[in-house]
Design a protein around this motif. Sequence first.
Motif, PDB file in Angstrom:
ATOM      1  N   GLY A  84       0.930  -1.141  -0.052  1.00 56.37           N
ATOM      2  CA  GLY A  84       0.019   0.014  -0.040  1.00 56.37           C
ATOM      3  C   GLY A  84       0.800   1.383  -0.283  1.00 56.37           C
ATOM      4  N   ASP A  85       2.179   1.233   0.057  1.00 55.22           N
ATOM      5  CA  ASP A  85       2.909   2.411   0.077  1.00 55.22           C
ATOM      6  C   ASP A  85       2.983   2.854  -1.037  1.00 55.22           C
ATOM      7  N   GLU A  86       3.070   4.473  -1.273  1.00 54.28           N
ATOM      8  CA  GLU A  86       3.144   5.007  -2.579  1.00 54.28           C
ATOM      9  C   GLU A  86       4.473   5.245  -3.013  1.00 54.28           C
ATOM     10  N   ILE A  87       4.601   5.069  -4.373  1.00 52.92           N
ATOM     11  CA  ILE A  87       5.874   5.240  -5.085  1.00 52.92           C
ATOM     12  C   ILE A  87       5.959   6.617  -5.811  1.00 52.92           C
ATOM     13  N   VAL A  88       6.648   7.406  -5.323  1.00 55.07           N
ATOM     14  CA  VAL A  88       6.447   8.770  -5.962  1.00 55.07           C
ATOM     15  C   VAL A  88       7.840   9.220  -6.459  1.00 55.07           C
ATOM     16  N   TRP A  89       7.956  10.006  -7.726  1.00 58.84           N
ATOM     17  CA  TRP A  89       9.017  10.743  -8.006  1.00 58.84           C
ATOM     18  C   TRP A  89       9.050  12.135  -8.047  1.00 58.84           C
ATOM     19  N   PHE A  90      10.091  12.687  -7.338  1.00 59.38           N
ATOM     20  CA  PHE A  90      10.172  14.152  -7.177  1.00 59.38           C
ATOM     21  C   PHE A  90      10.967  14.606  -8.234  1.00 59.38           C
ATOM     22  N   PRO A  91      10.401  15.443  -9.410  1.00 60.50           N
ATOM     23  CA  PRO A  91      11.309  15.952 -10.353  1.00 60.50           C
ATOM     24  C   PRO A  91      12.898  16.550  -9.804  1.00 60.50           C
ATOM     25  N   GLY A  92      13.784  16.264 -10.557  1.00 62.57           N
ATOM     26  CA  GLY A  92      15.051  16.559 -10.073  1.00 62.57           C
ATOM     27  C   GLY A  92      15.915  15.152  -9.379  1.00 62.57           C
ATOM     28  N   ALA A  93      14.962  14.544  -8.596  1.00 58.52           N
ATOM     29  CA  ALA A  93      15.641  13.525  -8.015  1.00 58.52           C
ATOM     30  C   ALA A  93      16.068  12.267  -8.799  1.00 58.52           C
ATOM     31  N   GLN A  94      17.250  11.572  -8.338  1.00 59.58           N
ATOM     32  CA  GLN A  94      17.911  10.714  -8.933  1.00 59.58           C
ATOM     33  C   GLN A  94      16.869   9.317  -8.981  1.00 59.58           C
ATOM     34  N   THR A  95      16.193   8.958  -8.047  1.00 56.98           N
ATOM     35  CA  THR A  95      15.604   7.732  -7.679  1.00 56.98           C
ATOM     36  C   THR A  95      14.078   7.972  -7.243  1.00 56.98           C
ATOM     37  N   LEU A  96      13.451   7.088  -7.418  1.00 59.49           N
ATOM     38  CA  LEU A  96      12.033   7.049  -6.782  1.00 59.49           C
ATOM     39  C   LEU A  96      12.066   7.001  -5.439  1.00 59.49           C
ATOM     40  N   PHE A  97      10.947   7.478  -4.741  1.00 60.87           N
ATOM     41  CA  PHE A  97      10.888   7.326  -3.127  1.00 60.87           C
ATOM     42  C   PHE A  97       9.629   6.769  -2.691  1.00 60.87           C
ATOM     43  N   LEU A  98       9.743   5.991  -1.808  1.00 62.42           N
ATOM     44  CA  LEU A  98       8.564   5.373  -1.124  1.00 62.42           C
ATOM     45  C   LEU A  98       7.897   6.342  -0.029  1.00 62.42           C
ATOM     46  N   LEU A  99       6.576   6.469  -0.064  1.00 61.53           N
ATOM     47  CA  LEU A  99       5.911   7.323   0.946  1.00 61.53           C
ATOM     48  C   LEU A  99       4.801   6.463   1.689  1.00 61.53           C
TER      49      LEU A  99
END
Length: 539
Positions: free
Chosen positions: A486-501
């Motif tokens: 259920g955790d959300e996968i997000v990309w913050f423009p400018g970041a080199q990888t995805l993050f889990l929220l």
Amino acid sequence: MSTTKPYKYRPLAPGEIRLLQLLPAITPDVHNDPIQLNIVHATVSGSTAPATFSEYEALSYVWGGERTETVYCDGCEIKATPNLVSALWRLRHHAKNLSLQRALWVDSICVNQDDTAERGHQVRLMRDIYSHATRVLIWLGDHTSVTEKLRRFKYGYLPYYTSDGETDNRSLRTRSKSVQEIWGAPWFERVWVIQEVVFAPKGLVMSGEEYVDWEQLVTAATWTRAAGDTVDDWRRSRSAAVLGIESLRTYIMRTTKLQNNRRGMGPSVSSPKDLLQLAHLFRSYSSTDPRDKIYAFIGLASALSWDRLASRIDPDYDRSVEDVFFNFARHVLETPYPLRLLQYLDGCRPQSSKLPSWVPDWRIPLKAPPLAHVLKPQFLLSDKGDFGQELPEQPDPHILTLQGVHVDHVDGLTDVGKAGVWNISLNVGQIRKVSFDSGSDEDTSANFIDWTMFTVKDPAEIYSGRRFMVTRKRVYGLCPAEACIGDEIVWFPGAQTLFLLRRQDNGDAVIVGDCHLRKDMLGLILGDDLNKSSYYRLR
């Protein structure tokens, strides 16, 4: 009960330091004769050595516990740790002429440890203190096993060479064993030693009555590296740290012209750019005071000509540990590349934690290296070194608001990283089968992780401390050990990888950590949504 009064420190003027004069023993029984010393003030500024002495040595050592021992200054008591008293005994014994005084700088005595303001001011002078010393004395302790290995190493244990000039690897393995015990000394764990050695014009490594030059220790580290798998992981990592420190030392010497004609030993490494990267590089090192996880690198970072972050940090030991880490993170967010801060997060924390999820807790070692550090440049989501995002207005300093693109949700997870669980086939670089929390047993060999995307040779360095995941859109990837379905996968423009929220009841989120999906799958997942973003409030 002692009737001797505690020593009362005289305040330091701006730019002043204290030096101690180690007095000779009164009786021949050096180890039972109390340590006697004088303390004098000296000035240090620019390139001018302290005026009170033409020469002094600086001591690099591990405190080694509480200050339970007593040394005497001007008839008064100063408390010291047993390891320091042991070093002073040995240094007094090693004096060329016992009728002469030895001039030393020793942090726990020369800095009033009960004056937090003075401690903060002296941190700013550490670079000058160690670079102006005639040499730095590296005290490994009075450990019999370490002393014996240092003795064996000192007297002729050199590598053999074959007739054609090549190094005999068998002899290297044999000689690496003669120095392995040295890496067990607690000195190699201490965060302050990096700066102390990097700025040292010369270094002398001491244990008991034995000593070798720092360059010889670098040679020992080279042997340990050459021994390969015959050496334990922790010994190999400590010897690698010595080589890294030496490379950084050579680099600093070259760029600051401390010693232009010195030829570096050890491998060439990519030098850290600023205080943030230094804090990460030596994160596993220990410190008596956790605030020194940041403060210990200010002088070193300031020597890097392009660092502007260190100049913003004012060492203040009246602040709590959490306040120091929080303010450091806020300063990173004010740099041109704020998103790089998120690489160094240490995973989910209990609700009792006083730090927001987007602030690294430098007391906690990372379970795995940041994905941005182990992915090849062509598989990063933005250009290497490009962490730029103009942050929106931040009305609440404890909530980080970022613009982000929703990618997917976690739908299945493996257990935490043990190679045997996942039936890893290194020959084809794929994961053949994964047992997910939902109980399914899916064949993922055709659509999972291609290890050639990573820079490391051993995949265990990547999956240790991580889990494999499958998303709702049936894409496979890597995620932190603390990930949940259920955790959300997000990309913050400018970041080199995805993050889990992980979303909270009020709609805000906490960061779980970095994660990875195949870059070539993102376009298929997002389609036209790649350019659609929204704001995320991170607590």
